[in-house]
Write a protein that holds these residues in place. Sequence first.
Motif, mmCIF file in Angstrom:
data_model
loop_
_atom_site.group_PDB
_atom_site.id
_atom_site.type_symbol
_atom_site.label_atom_id
_atom_site.label_comp_id
_atom_site.label_asym_id
_atom_site.label_seq_id
_atom_site.Cartn_x
_atom_site.Cartn_y
_atom_site.Cartn_z
ATOM 1 N N VAL A 265 1.754 7.518 -24.309
ATOM 2 C CA VAL A 265 1.831 8.636 -23.365
ATOM 3 C C VAL A 265 3.033 9.494 -23.719
ATOM 4 C CG1 VAL A 265 2.145 9.305 -20.950
ATOM 5 C CG2 VAL A 265 0.729 7.312 -21.522
ATOM 6 N N GLU A 266 2.831 10.812 -23.801
ATOM 7 C CA GLU A 266 3.926 11.689 -24.197
ATOM 8 C C GLU A 266 5.048 11.674 -23.170
ATOM 9 O OE1 GLU A 266 3.503 16.040 -23.567
ATOM 10 O OE2 GLU A 266 1.359 15.590 -23.543
ATOM 11 N N PRO A 267 6.290 11.917 -23.594
ATOM 12 C CA PRO A 267 7.458 11.784 -22.715
ATOM 13 C C PRO A 267 7.367 12.557 -21.412
ATOM 14 C CG PRO A 267 8.168 12.015 -24.984
ATOM 15 C CD PRO A 267 6.682 12.223 -24.984
ATOM 16 N N ARG A 268 6.755 13.746 -21.441
ATOM 17 C CA ARG A 268 6.689 14.562 -20.221
ATOM 18 C C ARG A 268 5.773 13.971 -19.159
ATOM 19 N NH1 ARG A 268 4.751 20.207 -22.340
ATOM 20 N NH2 ARG A 268 3.440 18.819 -23.578
ATOM 21 N N LEU A 269 4.991 12.953 -19.512
ATOM 22 C CA LEU A 269 4.023 12.373 -18.586
ATOM 23 C C LEU A 269 4.279 10.889 -18.305
ATOM 24 C CD1 LEU A 269 0.741 13.983 -19.972
ATOM 25 C CD2 LEU A 269 1.929 14.578 -17.859
ATOM 26 N N ARG A 270 5.368 10.357 -18.819
ATOM 27 C CA ARG A 270 5.573 8.910 -18.727
ATOM 28 C C ARG A 270 5.811 8.429 -17.305
ATOM 29 N NH1 ARG A 270 9.172 8.381 -24.241
ATOM 30 N NH2 ARG A 270 7.397 8.245 -25.679
ATOM 31 N N ALA A 271 6.584 9.155 -16.527
ATOM 32 C CA ALA A 271 6.791 8.739 -15.140
ATOM 33 C C ALA A 271 5.489 8.818 -14.353
ATOM 34 C CB ALA A 271 7.869 9.597 -14.479
ATOM 35 N N THR A 272 4.683 9.849 -14.619
ATOM 36 C CA THR A 272 3.375 9.965 -13.979
ATOM 37 C C THR A 272 2.489 8.788 -14.368
ATOM 38 O OG1 THR A 272 3.502 12.374 -13.961
ATOM 39 C CG2 THR A 272 1.313 11.399 -13.754
ATOM 40 N N ALA A 273 2.504 8.439 -15.654
ATOM 41 C CA ALA A 273 1.699 7.308 -16.131
ATOM 42 C C ALA A 273 2.131 6.011 -15.452
ATOM 43 C CB ALA A 273 1.821 7.182 -17.649
ATOM 44 N N MET A 274 3.449 5.798 -15.344
ATOM 45 C CA MET A 274 3.922 4.568 -14.706
ATOM 46 C C MET A 274 3.571 4.557 -13.222
ATOM 47 S SD MET A 274 5.000 2.827 -17.179
ATOM 48 C CE MET A 274 5.464 1.433 -16.139
ATOM 49 N N ALA A 275 3.607 5.727 -12.579
ATOM 50 C CA ALA A 275 3.233 5.793 -11.167
ATOM 51 C C ALA A 275 1.758 5.431 -10.984
ATOM 52 C CB ALA A 275 3.515 7.180 -10.609
ATOM 53 N N LEU A 276 0.891 5.958 -11.863
ATOM 54 C CA LEU A 276 -0.528 5.610 -11.821
ATOM 55 C C LEU A 276 -0.728 4.119 -12.096
ATOM 56 C CD1 LEU A 276 -2.065 8.639 -13.767
ATOM 57 C CD2 LEU A 276 -2.470 8.070 -11.356
ATOM 58 N N ILE B 173 0.827 -1.208 0.000
ATOM 59 C CA ILE B 173 0.000 0.000 0.000
ATOM 60 C C ILE B 173 0.860 1.256 0.000
ATOM 61 C CG2 ILE B 173 -1.629 1.340 1.383
ATOM 62 C CD1 ILE B 173 -2.898 -1.297 2.265
ATOM 63 N N VAL B 174 1.885 1.282 0.846
ATOM 64 C CA VAL B 174 2.771 2.451 0.894
ATOM 65 C C VAL B 174 3.501 2.625 -0.431
ATOM 66 C CG1 VAL B 174 4.860 3.368 1.964
ATOM 67 C CG2 VAL B 174 3.066 2.414 3.392
ATOM 68 N N TYR B 175 3.948 1.525 -1.012
ATOM 69 C CA TYR B 175 4.647 1.561 -2.298
ATOM 70 C C TYR B 175 3.752 2.180 -3.372
ATOM 71 C CZ TYR B 175 7.169 -0.230 -6.405
ATOM 72 O OH TYR B 175 7.838 -0.340 -7.596
ATOM 73 N N ALA B 176 2.497 1.785 -3.384
ATOM 74 C CA ALA B 176 1.571 2.273 -4.409
ATOM 75 C C ALA B 176 1.252 3.749 -4.230
ATOM 76 C CB ALA B 176 0.287 1.443 -4.380
ATOM 77 N N ILE B 177 0.967 4.155 -2.998
ATOM 78 C CA ILE B 177 0.583 5.542 -2.745
ATOM 79 C C ILE B 177 1.768 6.490 -2.940
ATOM 80 C CG2 ILE B 177 -0.235 7.155 -0.978
ATOM 81 C CD1 ILE B 177 -1.885 4.864 0.183
ATOM 82 N N ALA B 178 2.929 6.114 -2.443
ATOM 83 C CA ALA B 178 4.113 6.972 -2.553
ATOM 84 C C ALA B 178 4.550 7.139 -3.999
ATOM 85 C CB ALA B 178 5.260 6.389 -1.725
ATOM 86 N N GLY B 179 4.239 6.159 -4.836
ATOM 87 C CA GLY B 179 4.660 6.231 -6.234
ATOM 88 C C GLY B 179 4.035 7.383 -7.000
ATOM 89 N N LEU B 180 2.851 7.851 -6.592
ATOM 90 C CA LEU B 180 2.172 8.923 -7.329
ATOM 91 C C LEU B 180 2.922 10.255 -7.251
ATOM 92 C CD1 LEU B 180 -1.528 8.045 -6.452
ATOM 93 C CD2 LEU B 180 -0.365 7.716 -8.640
ATOM 94 N N PRO B 181 3.202 10.795 -6.066
ATOM 95 C CA PRO B 181 3.971 12.049 -6.030
ATOM 96 C C PRO B 181 5.407 11.875 -6.515
ATOM 97 C CG PRO B 181 3.648 11.193 -3.812
ATOM 98 C CD PRO B 181 2.767 10.387 -4.714
ATOM 99 N N LEU B 182 5.995 10.711 -6.264
ATOM 100 C CA LEU B 182 7.367 10.479 -6.719
ATOM 101 C C LEU B 182 7.422 10.359 -8.241
ATOM 102 C CD1 LEU B 182 8.552 8.017 -3.931
ATOM 103 C CD2 LEU B 182 9.346 10.354 -4.310
ATOM 104 N N GLY B 183 6.342 9.831 -8.835
ATOM 105 C CA GLY B 183 6.271 9.767 -10.291
ATOM 106 C C GLY B 183 6.211 11.158 -10.908
ATOM 107 N N ARG B 184 5.403 12.046 -10.291
ATOM 108 C CA ARG B 184 5.347 13.419 -10.781
ATOM 109 C C ARG B 184 6.702 14.105 -10.625
ATOM 110 N NH1 ARG B 184 3.906 15.168 -14.321
ATOM 111 N NH2 ARG B 184 3.787 17.341 -13.655
ATOM 112 N N LEU B 185 7.386 13.817 -9.513
ATOM 113 C CA LEU B 185 8.705 14.404 -9.282
ATOM 114 C C LEU B 185 9.699 13.945 -10.344
ATOM 115 C CD1 LEU B 185 10.282 16.216 -7.357
ATOM 116 C CD2 LEU B 185 10.850 14.187 -6.002
ATOM 117 N N ALA B 186 9.555 12.688 -10.789
ATOM 118 C CA ALA B 186 10.434 12.173 -11.836
ATOM 119 C C ALA B 186 10.167 12.850 -13.176
ATOM 120 C CB ALA B 186 10.256 10.659 -11.977
ATOM 121 N N ASP B 187 8.939 13.321 -13.402
ATOM 122 C CA ASP B 187 8.605 13.998 -14.651
ATOM 123 C C ASP B 187 9.030 15.462 -14.649
ATOM 124 O OD1 ASP B 187 7.556 12.145 -16.421
ATOM 125 O OD2 ASP B 187 5.564 12.202 -15.515
ATOM 126 N N THR B 188 9.230 16.027 -13.468
ATOM 127 C CA THR B 188 9.537 17.456 -13.389
ATOM 128 C C THR B 188 10.940 17.754 -12.891
ATOM 129 O OG1 THR B 188 8.583 17.548 -11.155
ATOM 130 C CG2 THR B 188 7.117 18.051 -13.007
#
Length: 449
Positions: free
Chosen positions: A343-354, A58-73
């Motif tokens: 998924v466009e390159p700027r959103l790929r980490a976000t997509a993988m996090a989702l 559960i922690v792995y899944a939830i933490a992945g969302l903000p960390l995925g956005r951080l990887a895109d930015t």
Amino acid sequence: MQNSTQAANAWRILFLLFLANLFNFFDRTIPAIIIEPIRMEWHLSDFQLGIIGTAFTIVYAIAGLPLGRLADTGSRSKLMGWGLAAWSGLTAVNGLVGSFWSFLIVRMGIGIGEASYAPAANSLIGDLFPAHRRARAMGIFMLGLPLGLLLAFFTIGWMVKAFDSWRAPFFIAAVPGLILAVFMFFIKEPKRGAAESVQVSQERVDRPIRRVLAVPTFLWLVMAGLCFNFATYACNSFLVPMLQRYFLMPLQDAAVATGVIVGVTGLFGLTLGGWIADKIHQRVANGRLLFAAFSLIISTVCTAWALHAGRIEIGVFVAVFSLGWLFAYNFYTCVYTAIQDVVEPRLRATAMALFFAGLYLLGGGLGPVVVGGLSDHFAHAAMLSAGAGQMTEAFKAVGLHDAMYLIPVALFFTMVFLFLASRCFVRDAKRMKEGLVAVDEPVGSAATA
């Protein structure tokens, strides 16, 4: 000359990413192997043992969302470096704790550290390799999964015996992770979309999650991933005890057989499957997903037959179930790559996090719980059917064996969703390419020239 140098650099980075992925799964597997010594030392119930895996997931899944956005930015190399250092350091701390609750809290911290890695690494691979080579590259990266499992299955027991302590593997596993973390910081990242045929805007994207969820192919692949992770987590959690109860195998033999089924098969499935998927993609636009759907048909049939055959020769069971798992590994090389194609390159980490959030929260989180609950139900039903007055190991064996039928059922639905994804893939991939902004060719430049 420059292209060959860039290609060589891409493969060097991929090798580093592969090594980190290997230790990701190695570290993640340790508790499942040494769970019995922990249970006896702290006098834990099976429910408490289940909480360890559930809390991590559960922690792995939830933490992945903000960390995925951080990887895109932000910087993906720094994110992976700090994440790897964090989960490796906390792995060592796991060997120092003195109670169940402190162990659980540390595992949750490891989940946050590991959640930083996969979205950033997948995004980086998408920028290092062009579309026609991504499945092969992704296959090499995902080799860390079966190799990590194999390394864990065949060495953790030896470590515990050699050092006469279940804590030793945690200390040993932390060392290579901390060393690899240093190398992560020296990765020279390509620009977002560097491997695309069109230059990509580096501007921030408004409403990133909504834009990712607006891609139909991505939604179907998330559904496929839920079913696939349900099957894989159920298999990894219960295959060893099922072999022990139903086929009366000793623990060590059951662990080795499980290592062959979920580990050795991946070595061939990810390398050969990635190569085949790339070849098919060059001829058929949605070929990767069709290949994945076909592979899951074979996985469904093989795993269902192996279970339906009953108490057959154990070698036959392992061979047939392994064949099914061999083809199941094509899911990784085909689906992970397909996400990057739509998924466009700027959103790929976000997509993988989702994608990972859905996989782990609803797939990995539910698989063991549902199969375990169904196992208890079937065992009780078998006891009542036999007119027995108390539960025995024989009834538990039948109950768990019958509950494992959920694995081929989940694989079948994975196949269905993969086929549905293949039907809208071409349109979504085309839309993604058309949406890329050619920043090197501003509007009006052609007329001026």
